[in-house]
Design a protein around this motif. Structure first.
Motif, PDB file in Angstrom:
ATOM      1  N   ALA A   5      -6.496   1.424  -8.778  1.00  0.00           N
ATOM      2  CA  ALA A   5      -6.724   1.435  -7.337  1.00  0.00           C
ATOM      3  C   ALA A   5      -5.549   0.778  -6.617  1.00  0.00           C
ATOM      4  CB  ALA A   5      -8.036   0.722  -7.001  1.00  0.00           C
ATOM      5  N   ARG A   6      -5.067  -0.332  -7.146  1.00  0.00           N
ATOM      6  CA  ARG A   6      -3.939  -1.022  -6.529  1.00  0.00           C
ATOM      7  C   ARG A   6      -2.669  -0.195  -6.613  1.00  0.00           C
ATOM      8  NH1 ARG A   6      -2.264  -3.771  -2.636  1.00  0.00           N
ATOM      9  NH2 ARG A   6      -4.210  -4.951  -2.842  1.00  0.00           N
ATOM     10  N   SER A   7      -2.391   0.418  -7.756  1.00  0.00           N
ATOM     11  CA  SER A   7      -1.148   1.173  -7.887  1.00  0.00           C
ATOM     12  C   SER A   7      -1.162   2.411  -6.995  1.00  0.00           C
ATOM     13  CB  SER A   7      -0.906   1.560  -9.349  1.00  0.00           C
ATOM     14  OG  SER A   7      -1.937   2.388  -9.851  1.00  0.00           O
ATOM     15  N   GLU A   8      -2.308   3.088  -6.867  1.00  0.00           N
ATOM     16  CA  GLU A   8      -2.387   4.244  -5.969  1.00  0.00           C
ATOM     17  C   GLU A   8      -2.277   3.799  -4.507  1.00  0.00           C
ATOM     18  OE1 GLU A   8      -2.688   7.752  -6.726  1.00  0.00           O
ATOM     19  OE2 GLU A   8      -1.841   6.793  -8.508  1.00  0.00           O
ATOM     20  N   ARG A   9      -2.859   2.663  -4.171  1.00  0.00           N
ATOM     21  CA  ARG A   9      -2.744   2.126  -2.809  1.00  0.00           C
ATOM     22  C   ARG A   9      -1.283   1.846  -2.471  1.00  0.00           C
ATOM     23  NH1 ARG A   9      -6.246  -0.878   0.523  1.00  0.00           N
ATOM     24  NH2 ARG A   9      -7.786  -1.074  -1.147  1.00  0.00           N
ATOM     25  N   GLU A  10      -0.579   1.179  -3.367  1.00  0.00           N
ATOM     26  CA  GLU A  10       0.820   0.837  -3.113  1.00  0.00           C
ATOM     27  C   GLU A  10       1.672   2.100  -2.978  1.00  0.00           C
ATOM     28  OE1 GLU A  10       2.286  -1.903  -2.471  1.00  0.00           O
ATOM     29  OE2 GLU A  10       0.865  -3.467  -3.028  1.00  0.00           O
ATOM     30  N   ALA A  11       1.436   3.063  -3.851  1.00  0.00           N
ATOM     31  CA  ALA A  11       2.218   4.296  -3.786  1.00  0.00           C
ATOM     32  C   ALA A  11       1.946   5.056  -2.491  1.00  0.00           C
ATOM     33  CB  ALA A  11       1.902   5.172  -4.997  1.00  0.00           C
ATOM     34  N   LEU A  12       0.688   5.084  -2.072  1.00  0.00           N
ATOM     35  CA  LEU A  12       0.354   5.748  -0.817  1.00  0.00           C
ATOM     36  C   LEU A  12       0.988   5.024   0.367  1.00  0.00           C
ATOM     37  CD1 LEU A  12      -1.087   7.730   1.014  1.00  0.00           C
ATOM     38  CD2 LEU A  12      -3.175   6.364   0.746  1.00  0.00           C
ATOM     39  N   ALA A  13       0.910   3.701   0.403  1.00  0.00           N
ATOM     40  CA  ALA A  13       1.503   2.943   1.503  1.00  0.00           C
ATOM     41  C   ALA A  13       3.012   3.188   1.581  1.00  0.00           C
ATOM     42  CB  ALA A  13       1.200   1.457   1.348  1.00  0.00           C
ATOM     43  N   ASP A  14       3.679   3.202   0.432  1.00  0.00           N
ATOM     44  CA  ASP A  14       5.120   3.489   0.421  1.00  0.00           C
ATOM     45  C   ASP A  14       5.402   4.882   0.988  1.00  0.00           C
ATOM     46  OD1 ASP A  14       5.612   1.025  -0.733  1.00  0.00           O
ATOM     47  OD2 ASP A  14       5.830   1.824  -2.769  1.00  0.00           O
ATOM     48  N   LEU A  15       4.596   5.855   0.584  1.00  0.00           N
ATOM     49  CA  LEU A  15       4.808   7.216   1.054  1.00  0.00           C
ATOM     50  C   LEU A  15       4.542   7.333   2.556  1.00  0.00           C
ATOM     51  CD1 LEU A  15       5.468  10.136   0.306  1.00  0.00           C
ATOM     52  CD2 LEU A  15       3.051  10.462  -0.284  1.00  0.00           C
TER      53      LEU A  15
END
Length: 209
Positions: A5-15
């Motif tokens: 959940a954290r890694s997908e959140r971070e990747a989405l925020a970066d995108l």
């Protein structure tokens, strides 16, 4: 323990930051700003988030989301990246259970609306976590669909769903199945086998929760 959940959140925020506030998503009528506001409201405004599932509260929820979306975009993405610890869906006890699917799906909502996108090679653990959720999602999303569906994720397993009728087979990787079953059939790379008419209905049915 991996924190998908954290890694997908971070990747989405970066995108979201890379693309800016007005980039398209595959959610009809929503740009990146709108999707970010949805995530902020879901985590920080339980009164408005209830409108996601409860039609009588939908107008209130949408009004709140629009007000949130009108704020500075960088601040909006920062709130997506750093949820409050008191949030019922994003505290340390609930984050992985409540948000792995949510953030994977919305990450793909943004990725797959951009030119030249390709499916990702997901970590084995994330694929396994998505398959567990896909099985439960299938039971809910297809509970009224008039067919007997066999859902297969090679290397992960198979599940049955639907309320009976002609037999269909839905095959794909866990991530693609999750997207298909959450109503994103047009961008999900899956295989549907069976009679043409119910297969076509499945590809255009209103799925999701």
């Amino acid at each position: 323990m991996p924190r998908y959940a954290r890694s997908e959140r971070e990747a989405l925020a970066d995108l979201l930051l890379d693309l800016g506030p007005d980039a398209p998503t595959i959610d009809a009528g929503w740009a990146t700003r709108d999707l970010a506001a949805h995530l902020v409201v879901r985590e920080r405004r339980p009164d408005a988030a209830a409108g996601i599932l409860l039609p009588p509260l939908r107008r209130h929820g949408e009004a709140v989301r629009r007000r949130v979306a009108a704020g500075p975009y960088a601040d909006l993405v920062s709130r997506v990246r750093r949820p409050p610890v008191w949030s019922p869906v994003s505290n340390p006890l609930t984050d992985e259970l409540a948000n792995t699917l949510e953030f994977f799906i919305h990450h793909e909502d943004v990725r797959r609306a951009q030119p030249g996108w390709l499916p990702r090679d997901l970590p084995v653990g994330l694929a396994a976590a998505l398959w567990r959720r896909a099985a439960a999602l299938a039971r809910l999303a297809l509970r009224r669909f008039p067919a007997d569906l066999l859902i297969q994720a090679p290397g992960h397993g198979e599940r049955s769903a639907g309320r009976g009728g002609e037999r269909l087979r839905l095959v794909g990787s866990p991530g693609e199945l999750v997207l298909f079953l959450s109503g994103r059939q047009r961008v999900a790379r899956v295989q549907v086998d069976g009679p043409a008419a119910p297969a076509s209905r499945l590809r255009t049915a209103r799925l999701g929760l």
